[in-house]
Every structure is written in C-alpha cells, then in structure tokens.
Design a protein around this motif. Structure first.
Motif, PDB file in Angstrom:
ATOM      1  N   ASN A   1       0.829  -1.200   0.000  1.00 57.17           N
ATOM      2  CA  ASN A   1       0.000   0.000   0.000  1.00 57.17           C
ATOM      3  C   ASN A   1       0.868   1.257   0.000  1.00 57.17           C
ATOM      4  N   ALA A   2       1.894   1.247   0.849  1.00 57.41           N
ATOM      5  CA  ALA A   2       2.730   2.442   0.993  1.00 57.41           C
ATOM      6  C   ALA A   2       3.609   2.667  -0.230  1.00 57.41           C
ATOM      7  N   THR A   3       4.150   1.614  -0.800  1.00 55.73           N
ATOM      8  CA  THR A   3       5.076   1.789  -1.915  1.00 55.73           C
ATOM      9  C   THR A   3       4.365   1.842  -3.263  1.00 55.73           C
ATOM     10  N   VAL A   4       3.697   0.746  -3.596  1.00 57.27           N
ATOM     11  CA  VAL A   4       3.108   0.645  -4.937  1.00 57.27           C
ATOM     12  C   VAL A   4       1.872   1.526  -5.074  1.00 57.27           C
ATOM     13  N   PHE A   5       0.906   1.356  -4.180  1.00 62.18           N
ATOM     14  CA  PHE A   5      -0.371   2.045  -4.371  1.00 62.18           C
ATOM     15  C   PHE A   5      -0.315   3.521  -3.992  1.00 62.18           C
ATOM     16  N   SER A   6       0.414   3.855  -2.893  1.00 58.13           N
ATOM     17  CA  SER A   6       0.455   5.263  -2.500  1.00 58.13           C
ATOM     18  C   SER A   6       1.495   6.041  -3.280  1.00 58.13           C
ATOM     19  N   LEU A   7       2.515   5.346  -3.795  1.00 54.56           N
ATOM     20  CA  LEU A   7       3.637   6.094  -4.346  1.00 54.56           C
ATOM     21  C   LEU A   7       3.867   5.807  -5.836  1.00 54.56           C
ATOM     22  N   VAL A   8       4.709   4.856  -6.124  1.00 56.11           N
ATOM     23  CA  VAL A   8       5.138   4.709  -7.525  1.00 56.11           C
ATOM     24  C   VAL A   8       4.002   4.331  -8.465  1.00 56.11           C
ATOM     25  N   GLY A   9       3.164   3.383  -8.026  1.00 55.68           N
ATOM     26  CA  GLY A   9       2.055   2.966  -8.891  1.00 55.68           C
ATOM     27  C   GLY A   9       1.103   4.120  -9.142  1.00 55.68           C
ATOM     28  N   ALA A  10       0.837   4.887  -8.074  1.00 57.31           N
ATOM     29  CA  ALA A  10      -0.072   6.028  -8.191  1.00 57.31           C
ATOM     30  C   ALA A  10       0.522   7.079  -9.130  1.00 57.31           C
ATOM     31  N   VAL A  11       1.806   7.380  -8.916  1.00 62.52           N
ATOM     32  CA  VAL A  11       2.447   8.428  -9.720  1.00 62.52           C
ATOM     33  C   VAL A  11       2.467   8.028 -11.202  1.00 62.52           C
ATOM     34  N   LEU A  12       2.850   6.788 -11.467  1.00 64.32           N
ATOM     35  CA  LEU A  12       2.967   6.362 -12.869  1.00 64.32           C
ATOM     36  C   LEU A  12       1.601   6.267 -13.551  1.00 64.32           C
ATOM     37  N   THR A  13       0.644   5.676 -12.859  1.00 62.20           N
ATOM     38  CA  THR A  13      -0.689   5.549 -13.462  1.00 62.20           C
ATOM     39  C   THR A  13      -1.292   6.936 -13.693  1.00 62.20           C
ATOM     40  N   LEU A  14      -1.032   7.815 -12.747  1.00 60.42           N
ATOM     41  CA  LEU A  14      -1.525   9.184 -12.861  1.00 60.42           C
ATOM     42  C   LEU A  14      -0.858   9.903 -14.040  1.00 60.42           C
ATOM     43  N   THR A  15       0.449   9.736 -14.158  1.00 58.24           N
ATOM     44  CA  THR A  15       1.180  10.341 -15.277  1.00 58.24           C
ATOM     45  C   THR A  15       0.592   9.870 -16.605  1.00 58.24           C
ATOM     46  N   CYS A  16       0.330   8.576 -16.643  1.00 56.58           N
ATOM     47  CA  CYS A  16      -0.273   7.985 -17.837  1.00 56.58           C
ATOM     48  C   CYS A  16      -1.643   8.615 -18.116  1.00 56.58           C
ATOM     49  N   GLY A  17      -2.465   8.764 -17.068  1.00 48.26           N
ATOM     50  CA  GLY A  17      -3.805   9.333 -17.230  1.00 48.26           C
ATOM     51  C   GLY A  17      -3.765  10.795 -17.628  1.00 48.26           C
ATOM     52  N   ILE A  18      -2.861  11.555 -16.996  1.00 49.63           N
ATOM     53  CA  ILE A  18      -2.764  12.982 -17.312  1.00 49.63           C
ATOM     54  C   ILE A  18      -2.244  13.168 -18.733  1.00 49.63           C
ATOM     55  N   GLY A  19      -1.233  12.362 -19.087  1.00 52.18           N
ATOM     56  CA  GLY A  19      -0.666  12.461 -20.433  1.00 52.18           C
ATOM     57  C   GLY A  19      -1.707  12.138 -21.495  1.00 52.18           C
ATOM     58  N   ALA A  20      -2.415  11.033 -21.299  1.00 49.56           N
ATOM     59  CA  ALA A  20      -3.431  10.628 -22.283  1.00 49.56           C
ATOM     60  C   ALA A  20      -4.566  11.652 -22.308  1.00 49.56           C
ATOM     61  N   GLY A  21      -4.960  12.128 -21.131  1.00 47.68           N
ATOM     62  CA  GLY A  21      -6.044  13.102 -21.055  1.00 47.68           C
ATOM     63  C   GLY A  21      -5.713  14.381 -21.815  1.00 47.68           C
ATOM     64  N   ALA A  22      -4.455  14.813 -21.698  1.00 43.62           N
ATOM     65  CA  ALA A  22      -4.056  16.057 -22.365  1.00 43.62           C
ATOM     66  C   ALA A  22      -3.938  15.864 -23.877  1.00 43.62           C
ATOM     67  N   ARG A  23      -3.531  14.643 -24.278  1.00 37.89           N
ATOM     68  CA  ARG A  23      -3.314  14.389 -25.706  1.00 37.89           C
ATOM     69  C   ARG A  23      -4.617  14.197 -26.472  1.00 37.89           C
ATOM     70  N   LEU A  24      -5.594  13.553 -25.826  1.00 41.17           N
ATOM     71  CA  LEU A  24      -6.733  13.034 -26.581  1.00 41.17           C
ATOM     72  C   LEU A  24      -7.521  14.097 -27.349  1.00 41.17           C
ATOM     73  N   ILE A  25      -7.753  15.257 -26.754  1.00 43.06           N
ATOM     74  CA  ILE A  25      -8.352  16.314 -27.581  1.00 43.06           C
ATOM     75  C   ILE A  25      -7.346  17.432 -27.828  1.00 43.06           C
ATOM     76  N   ALA A  26      -6.851  18.037 -26.735  1.00 37.83           N
ATOM     77  CA  ALA A  26      -6.004  19.229 -26.908  1.00 37.83           C
ATOM     78  C   ALA A  26      -4.751  18.929 -27.724  1.00 37.83           C
ATOM     79  N   GLY A  27      -4.062  17.843 -27.392  1.00 36.05           N
ATOM     80  CA  GLY A  27      -2.827  17.509 -28.099  1.00 36.05           C
ATOM     81  C   GLY A  27      -3.076  17.241 -29.569  1.00 36.05           C
ATOM     82  N   GLU A  28      -4.105  16.459 -29.844  1.00 39.15           N
ATOM     83  CA  GLU A  28      -4.420  16.147 -31.244  1.00 39.15           C
ATOM     84  C   GLU A  28      -4.856  17.400 -31.988  1.00 39.15           C
TER      85      GLU A  28
END
Lengths: 258, 286
Positions: free
Chosen positions: A67-94
């Motif tokens: 919980n402390a490492t994967v879910f609260s930290l690295v997993g959260a950060v990476l999945t979030l980065t992925c979501g923010i990146g895709a979210g920004a690309r899907l309309i605005a980026g394109e």
C-alpha cells in the motif's frame, strides 16, 4: 470510434502497462528485504504523524508495505502520469497538431468525438491498473504478502478511478481550452494539490483538507488493508463526471483548430 | 438551390477581423472558385461552413441549413483541408476509420486510382502522398458538395491532371464544387464562376469569361513620328504611357474608338494582347 482510437494507442498502452507492472514488481519484490520486522526499529525514530502521512506506519505487513510503496507512491504516480498524459493528448494535443480537423469535418457530432475519447482514456487506464493488479496478485503467494484478493481488487479499482478522474479533469480542460499545456498544468496541478492536502491535512489536523483531496479519496482509507472505500470511490466518480460534463459543455461551444 | 450561402458573415479572432461581412452564394451544381491572397479569409469561411468554428455574427448556411451542430449535413460534404495533418497510422487504417465515420465507405478504389499505398505509415509519406490521402478522404464518399482548400498544392502535374479529371467527373454527376485558391491558374482551369475575396469581404463575383473581358487588353502602338498625347484620350483607354514614338495603354471594351482616333496618324506597328486575369486580381488586391 473508440476501437480505432484505442487501436492507434495499443503500443503506448502496452508500454505503460509493462513499465508500471515492472516497477510494481520491483518494489513489491523488495518486501522481504525492507519490509517486515527489520524496518520497525528504523521507523520508530519518525514522528507518528509523518509515518501516518506517508503510509509507512503499516510497513510491517505485506499489505501495508505494498500500500505504501506501490499504491500510494510509484504505482499512483505512474498511473496518474499515464492518465494525465493521455487526457491532455486526446483532444487538446491532437487538436494542436491539427489531427482533429478531418474527424470533426466528418458526419460525427462534437459530442461523439468527445465521449468516445473519454471512453478511450478510461479503457487505456485499465492497462496500467491491470498491470499492477496482475503483478501484486502473482507475487502475493510467492512472497507471502497475505493481501486478501478482495482488498487488492478494491485498491486497484480505486487506483483506476483516481487516475481516471484526474485524467478526465485534464482531458476536460484540454477540451475546453484546446491547449495541451493548459490541460497538463491543470491535471498535474490538481495531482500535486491533492497529494499535499492529503499529506498536510493529518499533520495540521485539518479534516477539511484531507476531505478535499482526491488522493485521500483514493488511498486515504488504505483499501489494501481495509477493503473498499465506497465513499472515496464515489467521490472520484463524481469528480470525473463533473469534469466530463463541464468539458463537453465547453467543447461543443467553442471554435476548434484556431 | 444554394449549396452555400453566407450573409454579412463576420468572424473575429480576438482583435483580428478575419471576415468583415462576407456575402457569398454558391449555386448547387456550380463550380465556384474562391480566390484571394493568403489571409483574405478563405480558410476561415471554409471552416465556418464545416462548423469547425462559429461566426461572430452573420449567417452561414449549407443546403439551406445552419451547419451548427448538424453532423448529418457534413455527410453531404467532402472537405479537403489546405494543410492536412495526418496521424502516425497507416493510410489504410486512417482512411478506413474516416470511411466508417461516413457509413461504410471503401477508400480502396480511389486510393488505387491515385496510386496510394494504403499499407504505408503516414508518418513516412511524402507531401504529395499525404495530399493523396486527403484527396481520397474528401472524395471517397461521393458527396454532393466538395469544399476544397488549395487542392493541388503539393501534387505533381500528373496528379493535378488526375485530380482535375476527378473533379470534372463529379461535376458531370451533378456535384457542387467550392474551390479556394490564391493561384488564379488553379481556379481558372476548373471553375466557371469566381468570387474574389479580399480582407474578409467578397469584392467581386463574376464568370471567368466576364472577368477576362473586364481585364481588357494591353495595347502597344508605334507611330512613325511622335503624336500629341491627347490623341489617345478616347473612351475605354486608360494607363497611357508614351515613350518617344511608342504608346502603351490599357483598353477596356470595344477597340473601335481607339482605332478611329489613331487612323489619321501613321501607325507603324500595333500589338494587342489579352491581359492575364492575374493582372486583374492584382488590381483587386491592391
């Protein structure tokens, strides 16, 4: 439409899934070395509030560690980065690259263009979230983490909702403004703010701060240890729904490609 | 029936006035050229027709309806953008996708006609091949109205010929073509009617033949000896320049008054040439 949008992103989805799964596997695999009883002595030197804020007070169990490492930290950060990146690309980026023009000139409504892309975002995020689920699920018996399957599923769903909600905010800002930079700023700003609120809230003993934090909604109740936090998950869904509604209202009204 | 109609169309981008009351009518079944220098408002008008952007004020109608939110109206339009941007997928994937958005349209036959390899990634395509992709998507669903923004830029002469043949076929089938360009030759070979736009307003609409007549002739007359300047002051003659025994002038309308005026004098040489339409447009653009 969603099928095409996903199809063109299959490689990115695969890479994100593999990368996040690999990082999750690496961190989880260190549990026998760092976690358990060995770390307890070291943690005693930290103030309780800091330990609680970092989620390290439960480091001594498999579920607490993951919980402390994967879910609260690295997993959260990476999945979030992925979501923010895709979210920004899907309309605005394109749109900034001129790629929306021919689609919008086709006999499809702005609404269809918008909702199919949101669907794409959420399906896309199933990859990384599923990667985490798979890795932790496989390593659980191997490393005797003793995480109940139900808790793992609940935590993974919450992770998916968290990245999805913040990704949707990013996406909606991109749809409203047509600017990828604005979308990225909004998404990452919200991510940082929600982490700070969840971190500072307990330190300052201000409940309203923690209650306002999407990060807290996601992991504050430690679903890996305590099972599904229905209220937190509902709050994430509401955040995503509100952002999506605001986004479509802006997107159908404005000029594109200018 | 009008395929496209705009009345008092105004579009501002912030403080920039792209259109300042544009009035335009494109008859159904016509081939209308939309001619003007870069920045005159051609692309802005086209984007308003496609509902990619919204007017600041004024009216835009496509087949008698507002394009705003009318997705089904765009089924009847084939749009060729001036600078098509294409994603990094294969031409087949992309055209297949755009074809599905329009029903079940197969890009295959048209791609074959233009010699476009559908299996190649569009990231590696040359400018000409990208233009082919854009052409195929605009024409593949055989729409009623073609909105073409600078269509032949980037196409080699052979493909330009193929493109013109395709346009003529579709026109023969009753389609309407609205073609924008800043190059007169492109418009001249395909269209019968031209709307000239400058600084956001339509300054002239005419058929190509009338425009050519109005453009007049460049006349050069060489006399045996210098003649008084007022000899050439006759109706229809402008821009007279006399150097020694040679006079250069512009002649609009009939040649008779000028010929009668110079008959008493000893004319050594006479040369008259139709002006290029390009010259006329230069006058409009000034």
């Amino acid at each position: 439409m969603t099928a095409y949008l996903l199809g063109t992103r299959r490689r990115a989805m695969l890479w994100w899934t593999v990368a996040i799964a690999a990082v999750a596997a690496m961190y989880t695999a260190f549990y026998p070395v760092i976690g358990g009883m060995q770390i307890e002595g070291m943690l005693e030197s930290f103030p309780d509030a800091v330990l609680v804020a970092l989620g390290w007070d439960a480091f001594t169990s498999g579920a607490g560690y993951v919980n402390a490492t994967v879910f609260s930290l690295v997993g959260a950060v990476l999945t979030l980065t992925c979501g923010i990146g895709a979210g920004a690309r899907l309309i605005a980026g394109e749109e900034e690259r001129g790629l929306l023009e021919l689609e919008l000139a086709a006999p499809v409504s702005r609404g269809a263009v918008y909702w199919h892309r949101i669907a794409t975002l959420w399906v896309f995020l199933l990859g990384p979230a599923g990667g985490v689920l798979l890795v932790v699920g496989v390593l659980d018996p191997v490393l005797s983490l003793e995480i109940p399957v139900g808790h793992l599923v609940a935590a993974t769903v919450a992770l998916w909702l968290f990245a999805g909600a913040i990704g949707t905010v990013t996406y909606a800002i991109g749809a409203i403004t047509g600017r990828r930079a604005h979308a990225l700023a909004a998404g990452s700003g919200l991510a940082v703010a929600s982490y700070l609120l969840a971190y500072l809230g307990p330190l300052a003993e201000l409940d309203w701060m923690t209650n306002l934090s999407p990060y807290w909604w996601y992991v504050g109740d430690r679903p890996l240890l305590n099972g599904a936090d229905w209220v937190g998950m509902a709050a994430l869904v509401v955040l995503g729904a509100l952002a999506a509604t605001a986004g479509i209202a802006g997107f159908v009204r404005r000029d594109t490609n200018v | 029936m009008l395929a496209i109609a705009t009345r008092g169309l105004v579009k501002h981008y912030g403080s920039v006035e792209a259109l300042r009351g544009l009035d335009l009518e494109v008859e159904s079944g016509s081939v209308t050229g939309f001619l003007g220098p870069n920045g005159a408002g051609k692309t802005t008008t086209i984007r308003l027709v496609l509902d990619l952007i919204r007017p600041t004020s004024g009216v835009v109608e496509v087949f008698g309806r507002s394009p705003r939110g009318a997705a089904d109206l765009r089924r009847r339009i084939g749009y060729l953008p001036g600078e098509p941007a294409l994603p990094d997928v294969t031409a087949g994937e992309y055209l297949g996708y755009l074809g599905r958005l329009r029903g079940r349209v197969d890009p295959g036959p048209l791609a074959a006609r233009f010699g476009l390899d559908l299996s190649r990634s569009m990231a590696t395509l040359s400018r000409g091949n990208k233009q082919k992709v854009a052409l195929v998507q605009a024409f593949m669903h055989e729409p009623e109205l073609y909105v073409l923004d600078e269509p032949t830029s980037g196409l080699d002469p052979l493909l330009q010929q193929e493109f013109r043949a395709l346009v003529r076929e579709r026109v023969a089938d009753g389609a309407t073509v609205f073609l924008s360009s800043h190059v007169l030759a492109e418009v001249e070979t395909l269209t019968t009617r031209v709307a000239i736009v400058r600084a956001g307003v339509v300054v002239d609409v005419d058929d190509v033949d009338t425009l050519r007549r109005r453009a007049g002739q460049e006349v050069e007359i060489t006399f045996a000896a210098p003649v008084p300047a007022d000899v050439l002051a006759v109706p229809g003659v402008t821009d007279v320049e006399v150097t020694g025994t040679t006079a250069r002038l512009l002649l609009h309308g009939e040649a008779d008054p000028l010929l009668r005026a110079v008959t008493p004098w000893h004319v050594v040489h006479l040369r008259a040439q139709d002006r290029e339409l390009e010259d006329l447009f230069m006058e409009f653009y000034r």
